[in-house]
Write an enzyme that holds these catalytic residues in place. Structure first.
Site, PDB file in Angstrom:
ATOM      1  N   ASP A   1       0.826  -1.207   0.000  1.00 51.46           N
ATOM      2  CA  ASP A   1       0.000   0.000   0.000  1.00 51.46           C
ATOM      3  C   ASP A   1       0.858   1.255   0.000  1.00 51.46           C
ATOM      4  O   ASP A   1       0.467   2.280  -0.562  1.00 51.46           O
ATOM      5  CB  ASP A   1      -0.936  -0.010   1.215  1.00 51.46           C
ATOM      6  CG  ASP A   1      -2.157   0.877   1.001  1.00 51.46           C
ATOM      7  OD1 ASP A   1      -2.753   0.810  -0.097  1.00 51.46           O
ATOM      8  OD2 ASP A   1      -2.519   1.637   1.917  1.00 51.46           O
TER       9      ASP A   1
ATOM     10  N   TYR B   1     -11.688   4.765   8.436  1.00 48.08           N
ATOM     11  CA  TYR B   1     -12.185   4.844   7.061  1.00 48.08           C
ATOM     12  C   TYR B   1     -13.696   5.066   6.978  1.00 48.08           C
ATOM     13  O   TYR B   1     -14.207   5.403   5.908  1.00 48.08           O
ATOM     14  CB  TYR B   1     -11.789   3.587   6.290  1.00 48.08           C
ATOM     15  CG  TYR B   1     -10.341   3.590   5.881  1.00 48.08           C
ATOM     16  CD1 TYR B   1      -9.867   4.495   4.940  1.00 48.08           C
ATOM     17  CD2 TYR B   1      -9.427   2.701   6.457  1.00 48.08           C
ATOM     18  CE1 TYR B   1      -8.528   4.520   4.574  1.00 48.08           C
ATOM     19  CE2 TYR B   1      -8.086   2.710   6.089  1.00 48.08           C
ATOM     20  CZ  TYR B   1      -7.650   3.627   5.148  1.00 48.08           C
ATOM     21  OH  TYR B   1      -6.326   3.651   4.788  1.00 48.08           O
TER      22      TYR B   1
ATOM     23  N   GLU C   1      -9.209  -3.515  -6.640  1.00 46.90           N
ATOM     24  CA  GLU C   1      -9.246  -3.365  -5.180  1.00 46.90           C
ATOM     25  C   GLU C   1      -9.398  -4.725  -4.510  1.00 46.90           C
ATOM     26  O   GLU C   1      -8.722  -5.018  -3.515  1.00 46.90           O
ATOM     27  CB  GLU C   1     -10.408  -2.453  -4.759  1.00 46.90           C
ATOM     28  CG  GLU C   1     -10.128  -0.979  -4.878  1.00 46.90           C
ATOM     29  CD  GLU C   1      -9.104  -0.489  -3.861  1.00 46.90           C
ATOM     30  OE1 GLU C   1      -8.954  -1.120  -2.795  1.00 46.90           O
ATOM     31  OE2 GLU C   1      -8.445   0.514  -4.135  1.00 46.90           O
TER      32      GLU C   1
ATOM     33  N   TYR D   1     -13.217   1.649   0.445  1.00 43.77           N
ATOM     34  CA  TYR D   1     -12.773   1.672   1.841  1.00 43.77           C
ATOM     35  C   TYR D   1     -13.875   2.219   2.747  1.00 43.77           C
ATOM     36  O   TYR D   1     -14.135   1.684   3.827  1.00 43.77           O
ATOM     37  CB  TYR D   1     -11.504   2.510   1.991  1.00 43.77           C
ATOM     38  CG  TYR D   1     -10.226   1.738   1.771  1.00 43.77           C
ATOM     39  CD1 TYR D   1      -9.445   1.324   2.849  1.00 43.77           C
ATOM     40  CD2 TYR D   1      -9.796   1.411   0.490  1.00 43.77           C
ATOM     41  CE1 TYR D   1      -8.265   0.613   2.656  1.00 43.77           C
ATOM     42  CE2 TYR D   1      -8.620   0.700   0.276  1.00 43.77           C
ATOM     43  CZ  TYR D   1      -7.862   0.304   1.359  1.00 43.77           C
ATOM     44  OH  TYR D   1      -6.699  -0.413   1.160  1.00 43.77           O
TER      45      TYR D   1
ATOM     46  N   CYS E   1     -11.169   3.477  -4.965  1.00 43.82           N
ATOM     47  CA  CYS E   1     -10.313   3.292  -3.790  1.00 43.82           C
ATOM     48  C   CYS E   1     -10.937   3.912  -2.538  1.00 43.82           C
ATOM     49  O   CYS E   1     -11.253   3.193  -1.582  1.00 43.82           O
ATOM     50  CB  CYS E   1      -8.919   3.841  -4.056  1.00 43.82           C
ATOM     51  SG  CYS E   1      -7.808   3.692  -2.644  1.00 43.82           S
TER      52      CYS E   1
END
Length: 229
Positions: free
Chosen positions: A44, A167, A208, A141, A137
């Site tokens: 990441d 998140y 993802e 999340y 993205c």
């Protein structure tokens, strides 16, 4: 229905699959292994560096100074703000985030995802394609995290719950801006073009999913051709 909402609706089955996959389920229970977390953090870190560069590529495509200002702020957030989420996982591993990411990894799933986004940025003049590649993205999340908040499987006694808490709120601003930009740009596009944008968005959703799974399998490049003694 606004264009962004159509994208979200189309992505629901993929997001449901991500939620049920091992990475998120192990994060919910707090039973995820240290090796998986290390691999995720290393990959990441490489991904976010390139994601930040993509914001910079978007800036020349913007017509509004307000949009430019927001993208600059997002670059700052990527460099500083999201480190808080990474620190949560690093503490679970028992090592500093900086120490973990000293060893770089560039697994196939991250490689393909990053190249997918760069292709849109470099080959398409219209910013909507790059945004559609990037938008899944933060959206995914946030969706995963918000869903976790009402899930009885979220183990509040484990520190992984803090990752979901982060998140569940911190992605809202960028999601709203990406939505507004896509909806505005979509107004002047043909149905055929919008279908192409949808394809870009959904491909990123698949990327993802593969990225999360990459952490669980400790994915690395396999070139075969083992030498037998």
């Amino acid at each position: 229905m606004e264009f962004s909402q159509k994208l979200y609706q189309a992505a629901k089955p993929i997001i449901n699959d991500i939620y049920e996959d091992d990475f998120i389920q192990k994060m919910l229970s707090g039973d995820i292994g240290a090796d998986a977390l290390r691999h995720y953090l290393k990959a990441d870190a490489a991904y976010l560096k390139e994601f930040t560069n993509l914001y910079a590529l978007l800036i020349p495509k913007m017509n509004s100074m307000n949009d430019v200002k927001f993208l600059v702020e997002q670059i700052e957030f990527m460099v500083e703000g999201e480190v808080l989420a990474h620190d949560i996982l690093a503490q679970i591993v028992g090592e500093s985030y900086e120490e973990i990411i000293k060893t770089k990894v560039w697994p196939p799933s991250g490689d393909h995802y990053i190249k997918h986004m760069y292709f849109q940025a470099h080959s398409r003049e219209n910013a909507i394609y790059t945004i559609a590649a990037m938008a899944p993205c933060p959206y995914i999340y946030a969706e995963l995290a918000k869903r976790s908040q009402s899930d009885h499987k979220l183990n509040r006694e484990k520190d992984t719950a803090k990752w979901f808490d982060f998140y569940s709120t911190e992605m809202d601003d960028i999601i709203n801006v990406f939505e507004a930009l896509m909806n505005k740009l979509a107004e002047s596009m043909s149905d055929k073009e919008l279908e192409q944008v949808k394809q870009v968005f959904l491909e990123s959703c698949i990327h993802e999913r593969r990225f999360f799974n990459m952490a669980m399998t400790l994915e690395q490049w396999e070139f075969g051709g083992k030498v037998n003694d």
